[in-house]
Design a protein around this motif. Structure first.
Motif, PDB file in Angstrom:
ATOM      1  N   VAL A 131      -6.979  -0.900   5.121  1.00 21.94           N
ATOM      2  CA  VAL A 131      -7.688  -0.819   3.842  1.00 21.94           C
ATOM      3  C   VAL A 131      -9.140  -1.277   3.949  1.00 21.94           C
ATOM      4  CG1 VAL A 131      -5.604  -1.029   2.444  1.00 21.94           C
ATOM      5  CG2 VAL A 131      -6.833  -3.084   3.124  1.00 21.94           C
ATOM      6  N   THR A 132      -9.465  -2.050   4.967  1.00 18.29           N
ATOM      7  CA  THR A 132     -10.854  -2.479   5.124  1.00 18.29           C
ATOM      8  C   THR A 132     -11.775  -1.319   5.475  1.00 18.29           C
ATOM      9  OG1 THR A 132     -10.408  -3.080   7.432  1.00 18.29           O
ATOM     10  CG2 THR A 132     -10.224  -4.831   5.781  1.00 18.29           C
ATOM     11  N   SER A 135     -10.240  -5.565  -1.387  1.00 17.43           N
ATOM     12  CA  SER A 135      -8.787  -5.670  -1.454  1.00 17.43           C
ATOM     13  C   SER A 135      -8.356  -6.806  -2.371  1.00 17.43           C
ATOM     14  CB  SER A 135      -8.230  -5.884  -0.041  1.00 17.43           C
ATOM     15  OG  SER A 135      -6.842  -6.053  -0.055  1.00 17.43           O
ATOM     16  N   ARG A 170     -13.684   1.515  -2.288  1.00 24.04           N
ATOM     17  CA  ARG A 170     -12.990   0.829  -3.386  1.00 24.04           C
ATOM     18  C   ARG A 170     -12.021   1.774  -4.075  1.00 24.04           C
ATOM     19  NH1 ARG A 170     -14.681  -4.152  -5.257  1.00 24.04           N
ATOM     20  NH2 ARG A 170     -13.824  -3.690  -7.331  1.00 24.04           N
ATOM     21  N   VAL A 227      -8.917   2.043  -1.911  1.00 25.96           N
ATOM     22  CA  VAL A 227      -8.057   0.860  -2.014  1.00 25.96           C
ATOM     23  C   VAL A 227      -7.289   0.877  -3.324  1.00 25.96           C
ATOM     24  CG1 VAL A 227      -8.012  -1.661  -2.133  1.00 25.96           C
ATOM     25  CG2 VAL A 227      -9.575  -0.515  -0.541  1.00 25.96           C
ATOM     26  N   GLY A 257      -6.650  -5.942  -5.943  1.00 28.83           N
ATOM     27  CA  GLY A 257      -5.311  -6.496  -6.100  1.00 28.83           C
ATOM     28  C   GLY A 257      -5.223  -7.376  -7.332  1.00 28.83           C
ATOM     29  N   TRP A 282      -7.397  -8.035   5.008  1.00 30.05           N
ATOM     30  CA  TRP A 282      -7.955  -8.101   3.670  1.00 30.05           C
ATOM     31  C   TRP A 282      -9.483  -8.060   3.736  1.00 30.05           C
ATOM     32  CZ3 TRP A 282      -3.404 -10.894   4.508  1.00 30.05           C
ATOM     33  CH2 TRP A 282      -2.396 -10.755   3.541  1.00 30.05           C
ATOM     34  N   SER A 308       0.844  -1.208   0.000  1.00 28.58           N
ATOM     35  CA  SER A 308       0.000   0.000   0.000  1.00 28.58           C
ATOM     36  C   SER A 308       0.873   1.248   0.000  1.00 28.58           C
ATOM     37  CB  SER A 308      -0.982   0.029   1.179  1.00 28.58           C
ATOM     38  OG  SER A 308      -0.358   0.450   2.378  1.00 28.58           O
ATOM     39  N   LEU A 327      -3.145   0.925  -3.648  1.00 31.45           N
ATOM     40  CA  LEU A 327      -2.407  -0.140  -4.328  1.00 31.45           C
ATOM     41  C   LEU A 327      -1.878   0.317  -5.681  1.00 31.45           C
ATOM     42  CD1 LEU A 327      -4.631  -3.277  -3.569  1.00 31.45           C
ATOM     43  CD2 LEU A 327      -2.605  -2.468  -2.349  1.00 31.45           C
ATOM     44  N   ALA A 338      -1.516  -6.932   2.570  1.00 31.95           N
ATOM     45  CA  ALA A 338      -2.363  -5.899   3.155  1.00 31.95           C
ATOM     46  C   ALA A 338      -1.767  -5.396   4.464  1.00 31.95           C
ATOM     47  CB  ALA A 338      -3.763  -6.453   3.406  1.00 31.95           C
TER      48      ALA A 338
END
Length: 280
Positions: free
Chosen positions: A160-161, A201, A165, A168, A205, A197, A154, A172, A192
């Motif tokens: 990230v949770t 994610s 979107r 995230v 990813g 995750w 990251s 990334l 993560a």
């Protein structure tokens, strides 16, 4: 991450990830070239061989098809269903182990880690934070030039949770762009932050061409428990297919470097082959 101490409880979720284990693909760790059934035992406190608790009663290993297949590494959507968690068990891997380092690169500690790895001619995984990579570009190149695997951790080490979107994707995507710009190759592995995750994610990813990678041995070196404790945790967790989590940034990592100098030659002397994952 630039300042590990700025986030109270920054690592509180790390303990939860022990159950996640390692994530990967078919042939995650390069097959034992000798093709022998040898399984090195765990190392006890004194470095002597002993029975490996990691091997007792372990359920059968299994394999999953890579989310991104053999497609070009970027921007191909994952075919459903997308994984909901990383691997818990690896395929048969002989006597291979993986060493991994998170949160760098750091100008004080990453060069020391690289020097130890270079001394023993082994390769490791470095999961880089984008902001650190952008600030220390020469170190990113040095990691890649030494043949280590450069992964995505990251941009700024958020949870990230809790992100949208779009958030995230930004964390990334920006990091992958910096890594690709410096090494010439986009990362194909990501980890993560906090090992946290979720579906977004995994999906994003995969769209960026990356596979998730967790760990099975957490040294908890970020707590600065002392080099002796870090060495003991690696010895106790040593087993075929183990992935060791350490850090080369985010705080004072002098204990992590000192421990590496001790446990790496021990692992090699006891027959472990330190390698990096291979994606087919």
């Amino acid at each position: 991450m630039k300042n590990d101490q700025m986030l109270p409880g920054r690592r509180t979720l790390l303990r939860l990830t022990a159950g996640l284990g390692t994530a990967g693909v078919v042939r995650v760790i390069a097959a034992d070239p000798a093709g022998t059934p040898f399984r090195p035992p765990a190392l006890d406190r004194a470095g002597a061989a002993g029975p490996s608790p990691a091997l007792r009663g372990a359920p059968p290993s299994y394999r999953l098809t890579p989310m991104t297949g053999d497609a070009p590494p970027r921007f191909r959507p994952a075919a459903p269903p997308v994984r909901t968690r990383p691997f818990e068990h690896l395929p048969e891997v002989g006597h291979a182990m993986v060493l991994s380092f998170d949160d760098g690169p750091d100008p004080h500690y990453t060069p020391r880690v690289l020097a130890v790895l270079r001394e023993h001619d082994v390769r490791a995984m470095f999961f880089l934070c984008g902001e650190m990579a952008d600030d220390h570009r020469d170190l990113v190149r040095a990691i890649a030039d030494d043949g280590h695997t450069v992964g995505n951790h990251s941009w700024a080490h958020p949870l990230v949770t809790k992100l949208s979107r779009a958030g995230v994707r930004d964390e990334l995507g920006r990091t992958s762009e910096v890594i690709e710009g410096l090494t010439g190759t986009p990362p194909v592995w990501y980890r993560a932050p906090y090992g946290a995750w979720n579906r977004d994610s995994f999906e994003i990813g995969a769209e960026l061409g990356m596979e998730p990678m967790a760990w099975s041995v957490d040294t908890l070196d970020w707590t600065e428990p002392g080099a002796d404790t870090i060495v003991r945790r690696v010895r106790q967790g040593a087993a075929p297919g183990a992935v060791v989590l350490s850090h080369d940034a985010g705080g004072d990592r002098s204990q992590s470097v000192a421990a590496l100098r001790r446990y790496l030659p021990e692992l090699l002397d006891h027959g472990y082959r330190i390698t990096v994952p291979q994606r087919r």
